[in-house]
Design an enzyme around this catalytic site. Structure first.
Site, PDB file in Angstrom:
ATOM      1  N   HIS A  96       2.174   2.343   8.601  1.00 48.65           N
ATOM      2  CA  HIS A  96       0.491   2.701   9.173  1.00 48.65           C
ATOM      3  C   HIS A  96       1.110   2.450  10.387  1.00 48.65           C
ATOM      4  O   HIS A  96       1.042   1.688  11.673  1.00 48.65           O
ATOM      5  CB  HIS A  96      -0.384   1.326   9.146  1.00 48.65           C
ATOM      6  N   ASP A 131       1.621   5.790   3.202  1.00 45.59           N
ATOM      7  CA  ASP A 131       0.794   5.756   4.438  1.00 45.59           C
ATOM      8  C   ASP A 131       1.568   5.316   5.782  1.00 45.59           C
ATOM      9  O   ASP A 131       1.768   3.644   5.737  1.00 45.59           O
ATOM     10  CB  ASP A 131      -0.085   4.549   4.526  1.00 45.59           C
ATOM     11  N   ASN A 177      -2.715   9.029   1.576  1.00 46.33           N
ATOM     12  CA  ASN A 177      -3.925   9.190   1.688  1.00 46.33           C
ATOM     13  C   ASN A 177      -3.824   9.141   3.414  1.00 46.33           C
ATOM     14  O   ASN A 177      -4.904   9.942   3.826  1.00 46.33           O
ATOM     15  CB  ASN A 177      -5.254   8.855   1.215  1.00 46.33           C
ATOM     16  N   HIS A 178      -2.811   8.801   4.322  1.00 47.37           N
ATOM     17  CA  HIS A 178      -2.846   9.160   5.909  1.00 47.37           C
ATOM     18  C   HIS A 178      -1.881  10.135   5.810  1.00 47.37           C
ATOM     19  O   HIS A 178      -1.759  10.241   7.149  1.00 47.37           O
ATOM     20  CB  HIS A 178      -2.984   7.754   6.041  1.00 47.37           C
ATOM     21  N   HIS A 205       0.068   5.292  -4.368  1.00 41.38           N
ATOM     22  CA  HIS A 205      -0.149   4.824  -3.677  1.00 41.38           C
ATOM     23  C   HIS A 205      -1.377   4.373  -4.017  1.00 41.38           C
ATOM     24  O   HIS A 205      -1.524   3.421  -3.490  1.00 41.38           O
ATOM     25  CB  HIS A 205      -0.302   6.200  -2.318  1.00 41.38           C
TER      26      HIS A 205
END
Length: 362
Positions: free
Chosen positions: A98, A129, A161-162, A216
């Protein structure tokens, strides 16, 4: 022209067969022209050195790093098989970064630079992510991609998902409107769209040594999902979360009552009545289903399990076999990236497992 999101290159394919399919605002480039994406070894080494100091390479080098990853993964399936680590080597699986640049540097310093071996190999699988939330998403992403280019058999990447526009555009996540703007200034929009193209090429999961399945999110609720099923998903799209927004189904999904149900107003909904799923009841496994009969409508709270064969209150109705298969692929795709039970999907029934049988591995 850019690699198409809808076609898949096979190993050894000629890039001249690739058609154009540019994202909005993405700069045109031709994958058949290696000069548009290929970086000499010294240039990629220099880029890694710069990025490890949190310095962005030149804009042209950044573009080539992104394009190189797009070209590399265009020839790869959704499921990547990786040999088991040899005795004396390490295989490091890294969760969500992130955009936290310091965490990535700490991992590289703690475990050592990626090395394919054969002896003392250090391999990394970065499990999605990479961007959003943390300020340094562009630097983290480019460093991971540059390491993948330099050490293709020692660095592996899963999509999270990011790695998706629906998350990147959220103000709280910041990748589009804050992080790319800081990193690329006036070129932020086309550079983001190039990042977005690279996200759509990333594989969905890895299998290590034929035994360890790394993904993930999680597993689909559908009773039987093989690796071949996962490979059949067209991943070169934004994640179809809206098609699975209601515990695996789209809002408005057609259903038929499997048994007599009690309406919210006390009326009876009889077996065989037709209705539609409307919304989830908070974060439960319940959904509001609206049935219409004889000009009136009634709402019923039904239990939803997340796969047609598991439903006990309603039958899921599709207009065709093609639609049924398409929705199943959406569920698989979304679950692999989004199946966090406490947020989006119902808890998995006890005792269910994903098995890598010879049939599943085909």
């Amino acid at each position: 022209m850019a690699l198409p999101r809808s076609s898949k290159l096979e190993a050894g394919d000629d890039l001249s067969s690739v058609a154009s399919d540019l994202d909005e605002d993405e700069e045109e480039w031709d994958p058949r022209d290696e000069s548009s994406w290929k970086l000499p070894p010294l240039d990629i080494t220099k880029a890694i050195q710069d990025l490890r100091q949190r310095r962005l390479p030149t804009l042209e080098v950044c573009k080539k790093i992104l394009r190189s990853v797009i070209v590399h993964y265009a020839a790869q399936p959704n499921v990547i098989h990786v040999p088991a680590p040899e005795v004396g080597s390490r295989f490091v699986i890294v969760g969500d970064l992130h955009g936290h640049f310091g965490d990535l540097i700490h991992l590289l310093e703690d475990h050592g630079e990626p090395s394919p071996g054969p002896k003392g190999a250090v391999r990394f699988l970065f499990n999605g992510d990479f961007v959003d939330r943390g300020t340094w998403g562009p630097e983290v992403l480019l460093l991971l991609y540059a390491l993948k280019i330099k050490f293709p058999t020692a660095v592996f990447l899963n999509r999270g998902n990011h790695e998706d526009q629906s998350q990147n555009q959220l103000p709280d996540n910041g990748f589009v409107h804050s992080h790319c703007t800081r990193a690329f200034a006036g070129e932020a929009v086309p550079m983001y769209h190039l990042c977005r193209r690279s996200f759509k090429e990333l594989p969905l999961c890895h299998v290590i040594g034929g035994e360890v399945f790394v993904v993930h999110g999680g597993l689909p609720m559908d009773s039987i999902v093989t690796l071949a099923d996962i490979n059949s998903v067209d991943r070169r799209h934004d994640v179809p979360i809206k098609h699975c927004a209601l515990m695996g189904y789209p809002k408005g999904q057609k259903v038929i009552a499997k048994k007599d149900l009690n309406g919210k107003d006390g009326g009876k909904i009889f077996k065989g009545s037709k209705g539609r799923l409307c919304e989830r009841v908070r974060k439960s496994n319940d959904a509001i289903c609206r049935f219409v009969a004889a000009g009136s409508q009634d709402e019923v709270v039904v239990k939803i399990s997340g796969a047609p064969e598991l439903e006990e209150d309603v039958d899921i109705v599709y207009s065709s076999e093609k639609e049924r298969q398409r929705q199943r692929q959406y569920r698989i795709f979304v679950a692999l990236l989004w199946s966090e039970a406490w947020k989006h999907f119902p808890f998995r029934p006890a005792g269910r497992a994903f098995q890598l049988s010879p049939e599943a591995a085909s």
